[in-house]
Design an enzyme around this catalytic site. Structure first.
Site, mmCIF file in Angstrom:
data_model
loop_
_atom_site.group_PDB
_atom_site.id
_atom_site.type_symbol
_atom_site.label_atom_id
_atom_site.label_comp_id
_atom_site.label_asym_id
_atom_site.label_seq_id
_atom_site.Cartn_x
_atom_site.Cartn_y
_atom_site.Cartn_z
ATOM 1 N N ASP A 195 98.434 38.864 14.275
ATOM 2 C CA ASP A 195 97.664 37.389 14.424
ATOM 3 C C ASP A 195 98.964 36.238 14.670
ATOM 4 O O ASP A 195 98.809 35.145 14.098
ATOM 5 C CB ASP A 195 97.097 37.120 13.266
ATOM 6 N N LYS A 199 85.295 40.465 16.775
ATOM 7 C CA LYS A 199 83.903 40.525 16.074
ATOM 8 C C LYS A 199 82.985 40.061 16.816
ATOM 9 O O LYS A 199 82.100 39.097 16.747
ATOM 10 C CB LYS A 199 84.133 39.606 14.715
ATOM 11 N N ASP A 219 76.996 38.931 20.033
ATOM 12 C CA ASP A 219 76.025 38.019 21.026
ATOM 13 C C ASP A 219 74.937 38.981 21.629
ATOM 14 O O ASP A 219 74.619 40.172 21.039
ATOM 15 C CB ASP A 219 76.911 37.939 22.451
ATOM 16 N N ILE A 220 74.526 38.514 22.611
ATOM 17 C CA ILE A 220 73.097 39.334 23.149
ATOM 18 C C ILE A 220 73.679 40.908 23.730
ATOM 19 O O ILE A 220 74.774 40.952 24.232
ATOM 20 C CB ILE A 220 72.227 38.911 24.104
ATOM 21 N N THR A 227 75.755 40.105 27.040
ATOM 22 C CA THR A 227 77.123 39.580 26.877
ATOM 23 C C THR A 227 78.077 40.460 26.256
ATOM 24 O O THR A 227 79.039 40.676 26.366
ATOM 25 C CB THR A 227 76.849 38.206 26.266
ATOM 26 N N ARG A 280 99.404 39.052 7.666
ATOM 27 C CA ARG A 280 100.540 38.208 7.041
ATOM 28 C C ARG A 280 101.704 38.781 6.308
ATOM 29 O O ARG A 280 102.854 38.304 6.608
ATOM 30 C CB ARG A 280 99.932 36.913 6.319
HETATM 31 O O1 C5P Z 1 96.838 38.293 7.184
HETATM 32 P P1 C5P Z 1 95.761 39.151 6.584
HETATM 33 O O2 C5P Z 1 96.347 40.263 5.998
HETATM 34 O O3 C5P Z 1 94.850 38.529 5.545
HETATM 35 O O4 C5P Z 1 94.913 39.595 7.923
HETATM 36 C C1 C5P Z 1 93.864 40.365 7.709
HETATM 37 C C2 C5P Z 1 93.122 40.433 9.230
HETATM 38 O O5 C5P Z 1 92.055 40.914 9.302
HETATM 39 C C3 C5P Z 1 92.850 39.064 9.834
HETATM 40 O O6 C5P Z 1 93.128 39.250 11.258
HETATM 41 C C4 C5P Z 1 91.441 38.614 9.905
HETATM 42 O O7 C5P Z 1 90.845 38.276 10.672
HETATM 43 C C5 C5P Z 1 90.971 40.191 9.729
HETATM 44 N N1 C5P Z 1 89.767 40.383 8.838
HETATM 45 C C6 C5P Z 1 89.433 40.271 7.726
HETATM 46 N N2 C5P Z 1 88.303 40.320 6.976
HETATM 47 C C7 C5P Z 1 87.105 41.129 7.555
HETATM 48 C C8 C5P Z 1 87.375 41.517 8.979
HETATM 49 C C9 C5P Z 1 88.511 41.136 9.552
HETATM 50 O O8 C5P Z 1 90.417 39.657 7.170
HETATM 51 N N3 C5P Z 1 86.289 41.626 6.861
#
Ligand code: C5P
Length: 211
Positions: free
Chosen positions: A9, A60, A63-64, A67, A191
């Site tokens: 990210d 994630k 949508d319909i 789409t 992160r």
């Molecule tokens: O930085 P971190 O380890 O928290 O990143 C978690 C990743 O997983 C992010 O991209 C977040 O959008 C995604 N995510 C989440 N929980 C979910 C689905 C996806 O944290 N249920």
């Protein structure tokens, strides 16, 4: 073996590729979401293709059916191997994502419950369980379940059986990797790896779960 999936990210193409390269020996897949794709476009998939790791588009999709189909076609045509979709939009919409994924020999995963604190507001009270059932009936390849609530993973495992469970929320969001790694097929880490001074070394440290 529990897989380690890097959630990439970051917002810069060069930085993304260099982090991915450093982590590549220690990870099993790369998850790309809106932050990176909105910054670089879907062509980031081509930039990461040389690493020969599965690329998961965490859009994630919600949508319909029509789409969803257009979104998923774009995702797989760009070179992604898997897509993450929401199930709360209904079985027809989720099934469309699964069908497009399978047409491209790819995979589709359904979110059953998010990992952040506010997720309990709507996903609890039986909703996550119903979404797990929907993932099974839609022939999805697996589900996304929260590393921040291992007891929920155990409950959802009862529903999805041997389908894959991928779990974000360790490290920065507080989930404990060793607890979660025993329960799931793959742990998603963002992160804690990409913000580290040495992302490759941190990925190597997390990769102990693959043994
Ligand atoms: O930085 P971190 O380890 O928290 O990143 C978690 C990743 O997983 C992010 O991209 C977040 O959008 C995604 N995510 C989440 N929980 C979910 C689905 C996806 O944290 N249920």
């Amino acid at each position: 073996m529990t897989e380690l999936i890097l959630s990439l990210d970051v917002l810069d193409r060069k930085q993304a590729v260099s982090i991915a390269e450093a982590c590549a020996p220690f990870i099993d897949a790369i998850k790309v979401g809106y932050p990176l794709v909105l910054a670089t476009g879907l062509t980031i998939a081509s930039d990461l293709a040389d690493l020969a790791l599965p690329l998961i588009a965490d859009f994630k999709v919600a949508d319909i059916p029509n789409t969803n189909r257009l979104i998923c076609e774009a995702v797989f045509s760009a070179g992604f191997d898997a897509v993450i979709a929401h199930g709360f939009v209904g079985a027809d919409a989720a099934r469309t994502c699964v069908e497009v994924a399978h047409k491209h020999s790819g995979a589709a995963y359904i979110v059953t419950e998010m990992s952040h604190p506010g997720a309990t507001e709507f996903f609890h009270g039986g909703v996550a369980e119903r979404l797990a059932e929907l993932a099974v009936s839609s022939r999805a390849d697996g589900i996304i379940a929260p590393a921040t609530r291992p007891e929920r993973i155990t409950r959802l495992r009862e529903i999805v059986g041997s389908k894959a469970i991928y779990s974000p929320g360790v490290g920065a969001q507080g989930g404990d990797i060793d607890t979660v790694a025993r329960l799931v097929d793959g742990v998603i880490v963002g992160r804690s790896i990409y913000e580290a001074e040495d992302p490759g070394a941190e990925a190597e440290r997390f990769s102990r779960i693959r043994r």
